[in-house]
Write an enzyme that holds these catalytic residues in place. Structure first.
Site, short mmCIF file in Angstrom:
data_model
loop_
_atom_site.label_atom_id
_atom_site.label_comp_id
_atom_site.label_asym_id
_atom_site.label_seq_id
_atom_site.Cartn_x
_atom_site.Cartn_y
_atom_site.Cartn_z
N PRO A 280 0.81 -1.22 0.00
CA PRO A 280 0.00 0.00 0.00
C PRO A 280 0.85 1.28 0.00
O PRO A 280 1.92 1.31 0.60
CB PRO A 280 -0.78 -0.11 1.32
CG PRO A 280 0.08 -0.94 2.21
CD PRO A 280 0.87 -1.86 1.32
N GLY A 281 0.37 2.28 -0.68
CA GLY A 281 1.02 3.59 -0.67
C GLY A 281 0.00 4.62 -0.18
O GLY A 281 0.04 5.12 0.93
N ARG A 282 -1.00 4.87 -1.06
CA ARG A 282 -2.04 5.88 -0.80
C ARG A 282 -2.71 5.68 0.56
O ARG A 282 -2.92 6.64 1.30
CB ARG A 282 -3.08 5.77 -1.92
CG ARG A 282 -4.12 6.86 -1.92
CD ARG A 282 -5.25 6.53 -2.92
NE ARG A 282 -4.76 5.97 -4.16
CZ ARG A 282 -4.53 6.67 -5.27
NH1 ARG A 282 -4.77 7.96 -5.30
NH2 ARG A 282 -4.07 6.07 -6.35
N TYR A 323 -6.31 13.86 -13.36
CA TYR A 323 -7.30 12.77 -13.25
C TYR A 323 -8.72 13.26 -12.99
O TYR A 323 -9.60 12.47 -12.70
CB TYR A 323 -6.95 11.83 -12.08
CG TYR A 323 -5.54 11.34 -12.01
CD1 TYR A 323 -5.00 10.56 -13.03
CD2 TYR A 323 -4.75 11.60 -10.89
CE1 TYR A 323 -3.70 10.08 -12.93
CE2 TYR A 323 -3.46 11.13 -10.79
CZ TYR A 323 -2.94 10.36 -11.82
OH TYR A 323 -1.67 9.88 -11.72
N CYS A 349 0.22 29.67 -14.98
CA CYS A 349 -0.29 30.22 -16.23
C CYS A 349 -0.86 29.13 -17.11
O CYS A 349 -0.27 28.75 -18.13
CB CYS A 349 0.81 30.96 -16.96
SG CYS A 349 1.06 32.55 -16.23
N GLU A 350 -1.98 28.61 -16.72
CA GLU A 350 -2.63 27.55 -17.47
C GLU A 350 -4.08 27.47 -16.98
O GLU A 350 -4.30 27.34 -15.76
CB GLU A 350 -1.87 26.24 -17.21
CG GLU A 350 -2.40 25.11 -17.97
CD GLU A 350 -1.37 24.10 -18.45
OE1 GLU A 350 -0.16 24.40 -18.55
OE2 GLU A 350 -1.80 22.99 -18.74
N TYR A 379 0.78 11.04 -3.56
CA TYR A 379 0.91 11.48 -4.95
C TYR A 379 0.73 12.99 -5.12
O TYR A 379 0.19 13.45 -6.12
CB TYR A 379 -0.05 10.70 -5.87
CG TYR A 379 0.14 9.20 -5.75
CD1 TYR A 379 1.29 8.60 -6.24
CD2 TYR A 379 -0.79 8.38 -5.10
CE1 TYR A 379 1.50 7.22 -6.11
CE2 TYR A 379 -0.59 7.01 -4.96
CZ TYR A 379 0.55 6.44 -5.47
OH TYR A 379 0.76 5.10 -5.33
N1 LLP Z 1 2.41 -1.52 -6.12
C1 LLP Z 1 2.49 -1.30 -7.44
C2 LLP Z 1 3.11 -2.29 -8.29
C3 LLP Z 1 1.96 -0.12 -7.98
O1 LLP Z 1 2.01 0.08 -9.28
C4 LLP Z 1 1.37 0.85 -7.13
C5 LLP Z 1 0.85 2.10 -7.66
C6 LLP Z 1 1.33 0.58 -5.74
C7 LLP Z 1 1.86 -0.62 -5.28
C8 LLP Z 1 0.73 1.53 -4.75
O2 LLP Z 1 -0.59 1.77 -5.01
P1 LLP Z 1 -1.50 2.59 -3.96
O3 LLP Z 1 -1.66 1.74 -2.76
O4 LLP Z 1 -0.76 3.85 -3.64
O5 LLP Z 1 -2.75 2.86 -4.71
N2 LLP Z 1 -0.29 8.72 -9.49
C9 LLP Z 1 -1.54 8.01 -9.30
C10 LLP Z 1 -1.34 6.65 -8.73
C11 LLP Z 1 -0.46 5.76 -9.56
C12 LLP Z 1 -0.23 4.49 -8.83
C13 LLP Z 1 0.71 3.63 -9.55
N3 LLP Z 1 1.00 2.42 -8.88
C14 LLP Z 1 -2.47 8.85 -8.42
O6 LLP Z 1 -2.11 9.98 -8.09
O7 LLP Z 1 -3.57 8.42 -8.09
#
Ligand code: LLP
Length: 421
Positions: A280-282, A323, A349-350, A379
């Site tokens: 997890p990231g988000r 998005y 400026c956009e 992100y």
């Molecule tokens: N693992 C892999 C292989 C991934 O490609 C990603 C995200 C994650 C883990 C983490 O995903 P999360 O839990 O954060 O959803 N820039 C975009 C998100 C792109 C995510 C790409 N991969 C945004 O701002 O929503």
């Protein structure tokens, strides 16, 4: 995270006045509730512990990384997923144990592969057949690898979208035979050890269905092909709440559903359950972070719209223009009623530089006020740019009423540091 107004009418995060933070450190600035980040990490740990399975939780650096963030990840006993030389460098500079780093990427350069090998990362996630040869060529020792599968299932929030391999640049397609070829190639190499398989179904996914169905498909495929693995990594993608109506992935119940399903799929198929990983990231940092801005120009176009402009924009907040993402804003320095719908615009400026198209704000908002944009922990800093030669914002971790600077605001000098004279 507790974001609420105090008795002075100032917005607070975990008890700290955000007006004081904005006044003391300037804007734009991204502020995290450190306790909230740690809580999210602990919730995932607890949920997996309950399942009784062997597991590992890896934080996806791409959501937000810096030295202090990496240290926090290490303190909370998570592993780390990196996707570039820069993310690996950041992790190593923070003193992260390389054994617990996983190196991802669909086009790792020769240099990145060498760097990952020299650094002795825990495993490299194979994303193409070519990469297997490259790793084999540069490895001097046995190296653990995990094959990223393209299961032909991609989940987009609510619906399932069946995609063929031709639609994705990631992974080795099960359907088109690339995955099995990858397994054979790895097994034929003396230096590569097939530790496991990986998949990632998508981002901002509210339910567990996509992950469970993909796990079923992958386990069946492993069983049919007699492939033994130590690890199945289910990827990331757990949802967060940006606006009313969004659902934060219910970590306790959701992980229970996923692990119970895996246990029963394994039983049905007679497949021994390996270690289960997630990335997890988000869901770790997203809701724990907010961005503070100062209000500048307010422009009312009679019968058309009211634009409230802030001192940042798409250089630190790209997700709305990229998005069409939705956010909520709160007035920081007064607790007035949100009685008006306005457009919060950036200063670049956009014309597409919009933060929130239909924001509910008090009609009393004026120049010099501060606004907080919620759920900007994932992100945002990591996708920030210097477009319009804007400086990247500072970042603070708040804990126990204290603000700790983790990234300084970029200086003007830094904007031209690489320019030749
Ligand atoms: N693992 C892999 C292989 C991934 O490609 C990603 C995200 C994650 C883990 C983490 O995903 P999360 O839990 O954060 O959803 N820039 C975009 C998100 C792109 C995510 C790409 N991969 C945004 O701002 O929503």
């Amino acid at each position: 995270m507790v974001i609420e107004y105090n008795n002075n009418g100032e917005l607070t995060m975990g008890g700290t006045s955000l007006k004081t933070v904005a006044q003391s450190f300037g804007t734009p600035t991204i502020v995290y509730d450190e306790t909230q980040i740690r809580t999210q990490m602990r919730r995932f740990h607890e949920a997996f512990k309950k399942s009784g399975l062997n597991y590992n939780i890896s934080y996806a650096s791409k959501a937000f990384t810096c030295l202090q963030m990496v240290k926090l990840v290490q303190e909370e006993a998570l592993e780390l997923d990196v996707v570039s030389e820069g993310e690996l460098y950041t992790a190593l500079e923070a003193g992260f144990d390389p054994q617990h780093i996983h190196f991802h990427g669909n086009n790792k350069t020769k240099h990145e592969i060498q760097y990952a090998l020299e650094s002795k990362v825990g495993y490299i996630v194979i994303d193409s057949l070519e990469e297997i040869d490259l790793i084999d060529r540069y490895a001097s020792d046995v190296v653990n690898v995990v094959i990223r599968l393209n299961p032909g299932v991609e989940a987009h929030t609510h619906e399932f979208i069946q995609t063929g391999q031709e639609d994705s640049k990631f992974g080795l397609s099960i359907k088109h035979g690339l995955a099995i070829e990858g397994v054979r190639k790895v097994k034929n190499s003396k230096r590569l050890n097939l530790k496991g398989v990986h998949f990632h179904v998508g981002s901002q996914i509210e339910g567990t269905e996509a992950m469970i169905e993909t796990a079923r498909l992958v386990i069946q495929w492993l069983k049919e092909n007699d492939i033994e693995v130590e690890l199945i990594n289910l990827g990331g993608g757990f949802s967060i709440k940006y606006v009313e109506g969004d659902v934060s992935f219910p970590i306790e119940d959701g992980i229970a559903e996923i692990t119970e399903a895996i246990i029963s799929i394994a039983k049905e198929t007679g497949f021994p359950i390996p270690e289960i990983g997630i990335e997890p990231g988000r869901s770790i940092v997203g809701e724990a972070g907010i961005t503070l801005y100062e209000v500048g120009t307010i422009k009312t176009i009679p019968n058309v719209n009211k634009y409230v402009s802030i001192d940042g924009g798409m250089s630190d907040h790209i997700r709305t223009s990229l998005y069409d993402a939705q956010y909520e804003a709160l007035l920081v320095n007064r607790n007035d009623q949100a009685d008006e719908t306005v457009t919060i615009a950036g200063k670049l400026c956009e014309s597409g530089d919009i933060i929130i198209k239909d924001a509910k704000l008090p009609s009393t908002v004026k120049r010099g006020d501060y606004l907080a944009i919620l759920s900007t922990g994932a992100y945002h800093y990591s996708m920030a740019s210097n477009y319009n030669q804007m400086q990247k914002p500072s970042v603070f971790f708040l804990k126990d009423g204290k603000a700790r600077e983790v990234i300084k605001r970029q200086s003007l000098r830094q904007l031209i540091i690489n320019d030749t004279k």
